[in-house]
Motif scaffolding. Structure first.
Motif, PDB file in Angstrom:
ATOM      1  N   GLN A   1     -45.448 -11.840  32.000  1.00  0.00           N
ATOM      2  CA  GLN A   1     -44.079 -12.296  31.820  1.00  0.00           C
ATOM      3  C   GLN A   1     -43.555 -11.704  30.520  1.00  0.00           C
ATOM      4  O   GLN A   1     -44.139 -11.942  29.454  1.00  0.00           O
ATOM      5  N   MET A   2     -42.499 -10.947  30.625  1.00  0.00           N
ATOM      6  CA  MET A   2     -41.939 -10.257  29.462  1.00  0.00           C
ATOM      7  C   MET A   2     -40.543 -10.799  29.179  1.00  0.00           C
ATOM      8  O   MET A   2     -39.644 -10.658  30.015  1.00  0.00           O
ATOM      9  N   ASN A   3     -40.379 -11.425  28.030  1.00  0.00           N
ATOM     10  CA  ASN A   3     -39.094 -11.981  27.619  1.00  0.00           C
ATOM     11  C   ASN A   3     -38.586 -11.266  26.375  1.00  0.00           C
ATOM     12  O   ASN A   3     -39.338 -10.577  25.687  1.00  0.00           O
ATOM     13  N   SER A   4     -37.315 -11.457  26.092  1.00  0.00           N
ATOM     14  CA  SER A   4     -36.694 -10.849  24.896  1.00  0.00           C
ATOM     15  C   SER A   4     -37.031  -9.366  24.804  1.00  0.00           C
ATOM     16  O   SER A   4     -37.440  -8.866  23.749  1.00  0.00           O
ATOM     17  N   LEU A   5     -36.844  -8.673  25.904  1.00  0.00           N
ATOM     18  CA  LEU A   5     -37.231  -7.270  25.958  1.00  0.00           C
ATOM     19  C   LEU A   5     -36.391  -6.412  25.027  1.00  0.00           C
ATOM     20  O   LEU A   5     -35.188  -6.668  24.832  1.00  0.00           O
ATOM     21  N   LYS A   6     -37.037  -5.393  24.461  1.00  0.00           N
ATOM     22  CA  LYS A   6     -36.395  -4.474  23.527  1.00  0.00           C
ATOM     23  C   LYS A   6     -36.474  -3.063  24.083  1.00  0.00           C
ATOM     24  O   LYS A   6     -37.371  -2.757  24.889  1.00  0.00           O
ATOM     25  N   PRO A   7     -35.588  -2.178  23.655  1.00  0.00           N
ATOM     26  CA  PRO A   7     -35.666  -0.785  24.122  1.00  0.00           C
ATOM     27  C   PRO A   7     -37.038  -0.154  23.865  1.00  0.00           C
ATOM     28  O   PRO A   7     -37.487   0.663  24.672  1.00  0.00           O
ATOM     29  N   GLU A   8     -37.688  -0.545  22.799  1.00  0.00           N
ATOM     30  CA  GLU A   8     -39.001   0.027  22.496  1.00  0.00           C
ATOM     31  C   GLU A   8     -40.102  -0.473  23.431  1.00  0.00           C
ATOM     32  O   GLU A   8     -41.238   0.013  23.369  1.00  0.00           O
ATOM     33  N   ASP A   9     -39.786  -1.428  24.307  1.00  0.00           N
ATOM     34  CA  ASP A   9     -40.734  -1.853  25.332  1.00  0.00           C
ATOM     35  C   ASP A   9     -40.709  -0.928  26.549  1.00  0.00           C
ATOM     36  O   ASP A   9     -41.528  -1.079  27.459  1.00  0.00           O
ATOM     37  N   THR A  10     -39.772   0.002  26.569  1.00  0.00           N
ATOM     38  CA  THR A  10     -39.669   0.942  27.682  1.00  0.00           C
ATOM     39  C   THR A  10     -40.940   1.773  27.787  1.00  0.00           C
ATOM     40  O   THR A  10     -41.376   2.403  26.811  1.00  0.00           O
TER      41      THR A  10
END
Length: 123
Positions: free
Chosen positions: A81-90
């Protein structure tokens, strides 16, 4: 033959959420640690989170407090489960599992990888 099949990737805006799934199938006797890795373009594959068969979890510092790994042993499935995703999580996210399986009448211990699922965080 053992397979890991991932699902749940996609495009999401910054601050959004996604849930990845990875199901193991085949002649499985038992599964040890299940984990998620990711690889961004031009970068090495990095460990994101692990879940041992004893119930312990571990996270990369970059995702602590935002990502949660869970596991359903009855379904041989691990989730992220991935929340508060950021561009660097791409990145392309890969499932990994240490699996004891039957092959040619014997138990074999091997490390298996899923095919990867793309996660893109962009506005």
């Amino acid at each position: 033959q053992v397979q890991l099949v991932e699902s749940g990737g996609g495009l999401v805006q910054p601050g959004g959420s996604l849930r990845l799934s990875c199901a193991a199938s085949g002649s499985i006797f038992s599964i040890n640690t299940m984990a998620w890795y990711r690889q961004a373009p031009g970068k090495q594959r990095e460990l994101v989170a692990t879940f041992t068969n004893g119930g312990s979890t571990n996270y990369a510092d970059s995702v602590k407090g935002r990502f949660t790994i869970s596991r359903d042993n009855a379904k041989n499935t691990v989730y992220l489960q991935m929340n508060s995703l950021k561009p660097e999580d791409t990145a392309v996210y890969y499932c990994n599992a240490g699996i004891l399986s039957w092959r040619l009448g014997r138990l074999n211990s091997d490390d298996y990888w899923g095919q990867g699922t793309q996660v893109t965080v962009s506005s």
